[in-house]
Design a protein around this motif. Structure first.
Motif, PDB file in Angstrom:
ATOM      1  N   ILE A   3       0.768  -1.129   0.069  1.00 46.89           N
ATOM      2  CA  ILE A   3      -0.006   0.069  -0.051  1.00 46.89           C
ATOM      3  C   ILE A   3       0.856   1.153   0.024  1.00 46.89           C
ATOM      4  CG2 ILE A   3      -1.861   1.091   1.292  1.00 46.89           C
ATOM      5  CD1 ILE A   3      -2.619  -1.433   0.292  1.00 46.89           C
ATOM      6  N   ASP A   4       0.834   2.058  -1.062  1.00 46.70           N
ATOM      7  CA  ASP A   4       1.571   3.403  -1.202  1.00 46.70           C
ATOM      8  C   ASP A   4       2.966   3.289  -1.018  1.00 46.70           C
ATOM      9  OD1 ASP A   4      -1.221   5.015  -1.018  1.00 46.70           O
ATOM     10  OD2 ASP A   4      -1.062   4.910   0.979  1.00 46.70           O
ATOM     11  N   GLY A   5       3.325   2.356  -1.554  1.00 47.18           N
ATOM     12  CA  GLY A   5       4.863   1.906  -1.722  1.00 47.18           C
ATOM     13  C   GLY A   5       5.454   1.588  -0.420  1.00 47.18           C
ATOM     14  N   ILE A  59      -7.542  -5.653   3.279  1.00 50.88           N
ATOM     15  CA  ILE A  59      -7.161  -4.134   3.017  1.00 50.88           C
ATOM     16  C   ILE A  59      -6.687  -3.889   4.715  1.00 50.88           C
ATOM     17  CG2 ILE A  59      -8.117  -1.723   2.577  1.00 50.88           C
ATOM     18  CD1 ILE A  59      -9.787  -3.082   0.464  1.00 50.88           C
ATOM     19  N   PRO A  60      -5.622  -3.422   4.862  1.00 52.91           N
ATOM     20  CA  PRO A  60      -5.383  -2.782   6.156  1.00 52.91           C
ATOM     21  C   PRO A  60      -6.178  -1.844   6.680  1.00 52.91           C
ATOM     22  CG  PRO A  60      -3.470  -2.322   4.679  1.00 52.91           C
ATOM     23  CD  PRO A  60      -4.532  -2.823   3.872  1.00 52.91           C
ATOM     24  N   ASP A  61      -6.481  -1.974   8.008  1.00 49.26           N
ATOM     25  CA  ASP A  61      -7.392  -1.349   8.913  1.00 49.26           C
ATOM     26  C   ASP A  61      -7.143   0.158   9.315  1.00 49.26           C
ATOM     27  OD1 ASP A  61      -5.816  -2.227  10.963  1.00 49.26           O
ATOM     28  OD2 ASP A  61      -7.293  -3.147  12.035  1.00 49.26           O
ATOM     29  N   ASN A  62      -5.945   0.394   8.952  1.00 50.14           N
ATOM     30  CA  ASN A  62      -5.506   1.805   9.510  1.00 50.14           C
ATOM     31  C   ASN A  62      -5.069   2.738   8.475  1.00 50.14           C
ATOM     32  OD1 ASN A  62      -3.278   0.261   8.234  1.00 50.14           O
ATOM     33  ND2 ASN A  62      -1.899   0.871   9.933  1.00 50.14           N
ATOM     34  N   LEU A  63      -5.707   2.510   7.227  1.00 46.28           N
ATOM     35  CA  LEU A  63      -5.580   3.382   6.244  1.00 46.28           C
ATOM     36  C   LEU A  63      -6.086   4.803   6.619  1.00 46.28           C
ATOM     37  CD1 LEU A  63      -6.260   1.260   2.958  1.00 46.28           C
ATOM     38  CD2 LEU A  63      -4.178   1.952   3.912  1.00 46.28           C
ATOM     39  N   SER A  64      -5.484   5.781   6.232  1.00 43.22           N
ATOM     40  CA  SER A  64      -6.150   7.283   6.393  1.00 43.22           C
ATOM     41  C   SER A  64      -7.099   7.878   5.455  1.00 43.22           C
ATOM     42  CB  SER A  64      -4.787   8.147   6.449  1.00 43.22           C
ATOM     43  OG  SER A  64      -4.305   8.117   5.116  1.00 43.22           O
ATOM     44  N   ARG A 105      -2.827   3.803  -3.325  1.00 53.41           N
ATOM     45  CA  ARG A 105      -2.254   3.174  -4.345  1.00 53.41           C
ATOM     46  C   ARG A 105      -2.170   1.632  -3.919  1.00 53.41           C
ATOM     47  NH1 ARG A 105       2.225   4.944  -5.428  1.00 53.41           N
ATOM     48  NH2 ARG A 105       3.623   3.460  -4.994  1.00 53.41           N
ATOM     49  N   VAL A 106      -2.626   0.591  -4.419  1.00 49.35           N
ATOM     50  CA  VAL A 106      -2.386  -1.124  -4.210  1.00 49.35           C
ATOM     51  C   VAL A 106      -1.460  -1.264  -5.291  1.00 49.35           C
ATOM     52  CG1 VAL A 106      -3.408  -2.992  -3.623  1.00 49.35           C
ATOM     53  CG2 VAL A 106      -4.617  -1.099  -2.929  1.00 49.35           C
ATOM     54  N   GLU A 164       3.701  -6.700 -12.318  1.00 48.85           N
ATOM     55  CA  GLU A 164       3.074  -5.651 -11.281  1.00 48.85           C
ATOM     56  C   GLU A 164       1.956  -5.048 -11.879  1.00 48.85           C
ATOM     57  OE1 GLU A 164       6.106  -3.599  -8.983  1.00 48.85           O
ATOM     58  OE2 GLU A 164       5.379  -1.780 -10.159  1.00 48.85           O
ATOM     59  N   GLY A 165       0.947  -4.964 -10.946  1.00 49.85           N
ATOM     60  CA  GLY A 165      -0.221  -4.247 -11.503  1.00 49.85           C
ATOM     61  C   GLY A 165      -0.514  -3.308 -10.097  1.00 49.85           C
ATOM     62  N   HIS A 166      -1.268  -2.389 -10.604  1.00 49.05           N
ATOM     63  CA  HIS A 166      -2.011  -1.082  -9.463  1.00 49.05           C
ATOM     64  C   HIS A 166      -3.381  -1.157  -9.814  1.00 49.05           C
ATOM     65  CE1 HIS A 166       2.073  -0.140  -9.235  1.00 49.05           C
ATOM     66  NE2 HIS A 166       2.376  -0.171 -10.512  1.00 49.05           N
ATOM     67  N   ARG A 167      -3.935  -0.635  -8.450  1.00 49.36           N
ATOM     68  CA  ARG A 167      -5.243  -0.442  -8.102  1.00 49.36           C
ATOM     69  C   ARG A 167      -5.304   0.685  -7.317  1.00 49.36           C
ATOM     70  NH1 ARG A 167     -10.768  -1.973 -10.261  1.00 49.36           N
ATOM     71  NH2 ARG A 167     -12.064  -1.174  -8.612  1.00 49.36           N
ATOM     72  N   ILE A 168      -6.145   1.686  -7.488  1.00 50.82           N
ATOM     73  CA  ILE A 168      -6.523   2.776  -6.596  1.00 50.82           C
ATOM     74  C   ILE A 168      -7.823   2.541  -5.808  1.00 50.82           C
ATOM     75  CG2 ILE A 168      -6.843   5.289  -6.384  1.00 50.82           C
ATOM     76  CD1 ILE A 168      -3.947   4.396  -7.465  1.00 50.82           C
TER      77      ILE A 168
END
Length: 532
Positions: free
Chosen positions: A447-449, A500-505, A510-511, A524-528
């Motif tokens: 998540i987010d790098g 999905i982590p529960d501490n996302l702001s 970006r996944v 590699e693939g990405h999802r927003i």
């Protein structure tokens, strides 16, 4: 020629005299029936006229088969092999030689001897071939065949008509023109029951410009055949024998007919098929492999997956001790890597790798059309339609997946919620359908790098495909003829799932999904996604 002789036979003494039998009869020498044989020569066709001309070099040690026996040409390039009135004789192409191809790039490596022709059928079989020629000769031409080469694999193009041939042309054929692959193979279901469509698809695939081999599928048979042996008469007319082998580079390829056509004896029951090889074909495989060095890579190509063949254990016994052997099929309209172990009766020292290849027709040309008017035809495991390329480097191999019209980088589809409620994200999941991955792949999510976390492979229905099926079904309720309905979702063998982590702001995130295959491939693939 018979001749008349007189015989006097003394059997013994009875009492005071001799018991003598005298007779005269016509004498016939004992008749010993020998099977007819075909004879011929294998030669370097220097002027490429496909005729054995004076002065052309003959080739010794070349293998020739009648579908069961295999003989070698002698020092003069000559062979002799038994035949009957329904025999296809073929040369087994050796490394660094090629056979002729016809105007459709179909290899011409065989001669069919069928004096009476095929039985009457809805679709034409082999016309009467007449008397056996005095010499059945096979021309070959030299070519370079390096250790490193590629082969294109089509699973189930399966067009019903010319319209669907056009789909194939625009969806996969056009992008393959100019390929550096050495040859291609269709792994059965060349067409969908209408065998007259074979002409159209042959013309289309020929535009790729490479030799093209074919495997018989259950939709390629003469469905009005009264016996199994007559079920591939149209295939024979167009493509030649349904079981054969050839070498390319350091690899030995064997094409199998594992569609066993069954005509029930009970009145009113329809013919059907099952996966089967039969004793004659197993004999050919055994003979063929006995002449192939153990250290040589062998690739078995068939239509029905090997795990669906009722007499597969006879085949297992022939290949399980070979250190270098894989197999590939089509038929299921999914893409899978199957590793066969002792759970299925395999007795080899390591699991056997069987590939169920992606299909060109996907879900039988189902689904809504795209901007080109071609159905998206996503397969029931959520993978896109397309083809594969087998890459060989000596005894190493790698299968690459190509989604039709999508480019080589399109290797996964990521499904995630559009909006994640803040503080409740741990109840939601990201799914990654990685089309060509198998059980040995490592898949991570970041998540987010941030630090990547390994996620688990699951056997579930692809949620994205499920949504597509449901959405299209609603449209088809109002207009049944809009397009062909997609099949029901099937559990995928190449699906990964991460929480999905529960501490996302609050905000967007970006996944990143990274998949590493056992051959060193990395995708590699990405999802927003948005947290609110």
């Amino acid at each position: 020629m018979s001749r008349l002789i007189s015989l006097t036979v003394v059997f013994g003494v009875l009492g005071l005299g001799l018991f003598v039998v005298s007779s005269s009869r016509a004498y016939q020498p004992e008749r010993i029936d020998t099977p007819p044989t075909a004879k011929g020569v294998v030669y370097h066709d220097e002027n490429e006229n496909q005729k054995f001309d004076s002065g052309e070099k003959t080739l010794s040690g070349i293998r020739v088969s009648n579908g069961q026996d295999i003989v070698l040409t002698d020092a003069n390039g000559r062979y002799e092999i038994p035949i009957d009135d329904d025999t296809t004789i073929f040369v087994i192409k050796p490394r660094n030689w090629r056979t002729p191809v016809n105007e459709h790039q179909l290899p011409r490596f065989y001669y069919t001897h069928k004096p009476g022709g095929s039985p009457m059928s809805k679709f034409a079989g082999v016309a009467p071939t007449g008397p056996l020629p005095k010499s059945v000769d096979f021309p070959l031409y030299p070519q370079e065949e390096p250790d490193n080469f590629k082969a294109v694999m089509f699973g189930d193009p399966q067009p019903r008509n010319q319209k669907e041939v056009d789909y194939i042309t625009h969806d996969v054929v056009e992008e393959l023109i100019g390929t550096d692959a050495s040859f291609g193979v269709t792994l059965g279901d060349i067409v969908f029951d209408d065998l007259d469509v074979m002409d159209g698809i042959n013309k289309s695939i020929a535009m790729i410009g490479i030799p093209w081999y074919n495997v018989v599928g259950n939709h390629d048979v003469n469905r009005d055949a009264k016996e199994h042996k007559f079920s591939d008469e149209t295939f024979e007319r167009i493509y030649g024998p349904s079981t054969y082998s050839f070498d390319y580079g350091p690899v030995h390829f064997i094409v199998l007919d594992n569609v066993e056509w069954i005509v029930p004896q009970a009145e009113g029951r329809k013919p059907t098929y099952r996966g089967g090889l039969g004793e004659e074909q197993l004999k050919f495989i055994e003979t063929d492999l006995s002449q192939i060095p153990e250290e040589q890579m062998v690739v078995l190509m068939m239509h029905i997956p090997i795990i669906g063949v009722h007499d597969r254990h006879g085949l297992y016994r022939l290949i399980e001790k070979r250190p270098l052997c894989i197999s590939i099929s089509g038929h299921t309209h999914t893409h899978e890597h199957v590793w066969i172990t002792d759970a299925d009766g395999w007795e080899g020292p390591k699991p056997h790798h069987h590939i169920i290849n992606v299909t060109v027709s996907g879900s039988w040309w189902g689904g809504a059309p795209d901007e080109r008017g071609i159905p998206h035809t996503t397969m029931a495991d959520g993978a896109p339609n397309g083809y594969s390329i087998l890459n060989f480097d000596g005894n190493d191999y790698r299968l690459d997946y190509f989604a039709a019209g999508r480019g080589s980088d399109y290797q996964m589809e990521i499904e995630a919620p559009e909006v994640v409620p803040h503080g409740e994200s741990n109840k939601m999941f990201v799914y990654a359908n990685i089309f060509n991955a198998d059980q040995y792949a490592t898949v991570t999510m970041a998540i987010d790098g941030g630090d990547p976390v390994e996620i688990a492979r699951v056997r579930e229905v692809d949620p994205n495909y499920k949504k597509t099926v449901e959405a299209e079904a609603k449209i088809l309720e109002k207009n049944k003829s809009a397009w062909r309905k997609l099949p029901k979702p099937r559990a995928s063998t190449h699906l990964w799932k991460g929480a999905i982590p529960d501490n996302l702001s609050l905000g967007v995130h970006r996944v990143t999904i990274t998949a590493k295959g056992r051959n060193g491939q990395v995708f590699e693939g990405h999802r927003i996604l948005r947290v609110e």
